[in-house]
Design an enzyme around this catalytic site. Structure first.
Site, PDB file in Angstrom:
ATOM      1  N   TYR A   1      14.416  49.329  20.712  1.00  0.00           N
ATOM      2  CA  TYR A   1      15.721  49.144  21.349  1.00  0.00           C
ATOM      3  C   TYR A   1      16.091  50.355  22.190  1.00  0.00           C
ATOM      4  CZ  TYR A   1      20.838  49.274  21.677  1.00  0.00           C
ATOM      5  OH  TYR A   1      22.113  49.396  22.134  1.00  0.00           O
ATOM      6  N   THR A  41      23.471  53.803  25.219  1.00  0.00           N
ATOM      7  CA  THR A  41      23.695  53.921  23.784  1.00  0.00           C
ATOM      8  C   THR A  41      23.350  55.302  23.258  1.00  0.00           C
ATOM      9  OG1 THR A  41      22.868  53.148  21.628  1.00  0.00           O
ATOM     10  CG2 THR A  41      21.400  52.895  23.493  1.00  0.00           C
ATOM     11  N   GLU A  82      21.759  55.768  20.707  1.00  0.00           N
ATOM     12  CA  GLU A  82      20.402  55.685  20.155  1.00  0.00           C
ATOM     13  C   GLU A  82      19.385  56.331  21.096  1.00  0.00           C
ATOM     14  OE1 GLU A  82      19.131  54.408  17.231  1.00  0.00           O
ATOM     15  OE2 GLU A  82      21.144  54.052  16.438  1.00  0.00           O
ATOM     16  N   LYS A 139      16.487  50.718  26.257  1.00  0.00           N
ATOM     17  CA  LYS A 139      17.732  51.218  26.834  1.00  0.00           C
ATOM     18  C   LYS A 139      17.502  52.481  27.671  1.00  0.00           C
ATOM     19  CE  LYS A 139      21.284  48.622  25.603  1.00  0.00           C
ATOM     20  NZ  LYS A 139      22.293  48.127  26.559  1.00  0.00           N
TER      21      LYS A 139
END
Length: 372
Positions: A157, A133, A135, A161
């Protein structure tokens, strides 16, 4: 013999589009679905086949990324040529409330699948795709972000990840598994989850246009995101696993847009122009003009957007914009949708959906009345 693919998170936006994409290519597709009291299969109902049918090409399995024995059993049973790990607790804001589960599912869950490939002796047969991701970049160290930009995660999160990303690289190098990361920037569609900001916006704007809701409440309007269409992005996932060698790829549009502008574009699709006034938590969005079939509900001067501080993250990611040049050069990937097309697609879908809901509430069949 057709190829066999195993998709975790098959009931999500990406899983549904990818399953449809692979089925059209002649794959046999197996999907992982968590057990719950509600079916939650709306996105894939059109793909589902009765399990009594002979040789079904789309099969669902109950399971969870937190259950290693279950994952090993399923992978051993289906012997997949390709695994797409799309399952995750993927809501950034919620990850602050459930950090331990997020780490278990998103981080260690990736490890469990890679270990299953290794333990079952599938290292030379099965290709593995990890849904990474944007992010990961968090507090961005470089603009735009590439495969070489340092990571700086800003949420549980993203941190989970980050482990998933590096354990994928590690198993590729340590065990010669064809394991690749797709660093996907934000991707949207009419079947995007309802709590994600873009879908939240298009649903709320549709409800406001139909007189079902008065105000859209949002958090950081100044956050900038690189938004693409999920249909384009699942094609990139497929191309990543068809590449000659395993590698990591940024998948993005190369353009960034404020949340504030996405709101403007959504209202524009309903025939209204929005003017923003004020700053910080006092900022509001007011209808400056409106035309067309929804003008009666979208009254000029109405305040339709407000800020709710509860939607701010403890640590914010302010700017994401990816450079997909590597994917374009090596995979031949090109997105077909621009942001205007995405907003139009989502608004048309949600206006139809909300119109149907309004009909049911205004006198059509109401399931709650059925039990009275």
């Amino acid at each position: 013999m057709p190829k066999t693919a195993f998709i975790t998170g098959v009931t999500g936006q990406d899983g549904a589009y990818l399953a449809e994409f692979l089925l059209k290519k002649g794959y046999i597709v197996h999907g992982l679905k968590r057990r719950s009291s509600s079916l939650n299969t709306d996105r894939i109902d059109h793909l589902y086949l009765d399990p009594h049918a002979k040789n079904p090409n789309f099969v669902l399995h109950y399971g969870d990324l937190t259950d290693s024995t279950n994952l090993i059993r399923i992978i051993q049973e289906i012997q997949p040529d390709e695994i797409y790990n799309l399952a995750a607790m993927s809501h950034v804001k919620v990850s602050f409330d459930t950090p331990e589960y997020t780490a278990n599912a998103d981080g260690i869950g990736t490890l469990r699948i890679l270990e299953a490939i290794r333990l079952l002796g599938l290292s030379q047969k099965t290709r593995f795709y990890q849904a990474s991701t944007s992010e990961l970049y968090g507090l961005v160290q470089e603009v735009p972000q590439t495969e070489r930009t340092p990571f700086y995660p800003r949420s549980p999160y993203a941190a989970a990840k980050l482990y998933g990303y590096w354990i994928t690289v590690n198993y590729r190098e340590a065990y010669n598994i064809f394991a690749s990361n797709g660093i996907l920037f934000n991707h949207e569609s009419p079947i995007r989850g309802e709590t994600f900001v873009t879908r939240k916006i298009t649903r709320a704007v549709s409800k406001i246009a139909l007189g079902m809701q008065d105000t859209l409440f949002l958090g950081n309007l100044s956050a900038k995101r690189d938004w693409g269409h999920a249909k384009d992005f699942v094609k990139a996932m497929y191309l990543i696993l068809q590449h000659d060698t395993p590698d990591d790829f940024v998948i993005a549009t190369g353009k960034t847009t404020e949340v504030r502008e996405f709101v403007r574009m959504a209202f524009r699709e309903a025939g209204a122009e929005i003017e923003f006034k004020g700053q910080g938590v006092e900022e509001i969005g007011i209808i400056a003009s409106s035309t067309g079939e929804f003008a009666e509900k979208l009254r000029v001067g109405s305040t339709v957007v407000r800020i709710d501080p509860r939607y701010f993250r403890p640590t914010e990611v302010d700017l994401l914009i990816g450079n997909p040049q590597k994917a374009k050069d090596l995979l031949g990937w090109e997105p077909k949708y621009d942001l205007a097309m995405i907003v139009k697609d989502m608004m048309e879908s949600d206006l139809k959906l909300m119109t149907k809901d309004k009909y049911l509430k205004d006198g059509g069949f109401n399931v709650h009345n059925y039990f009275e």
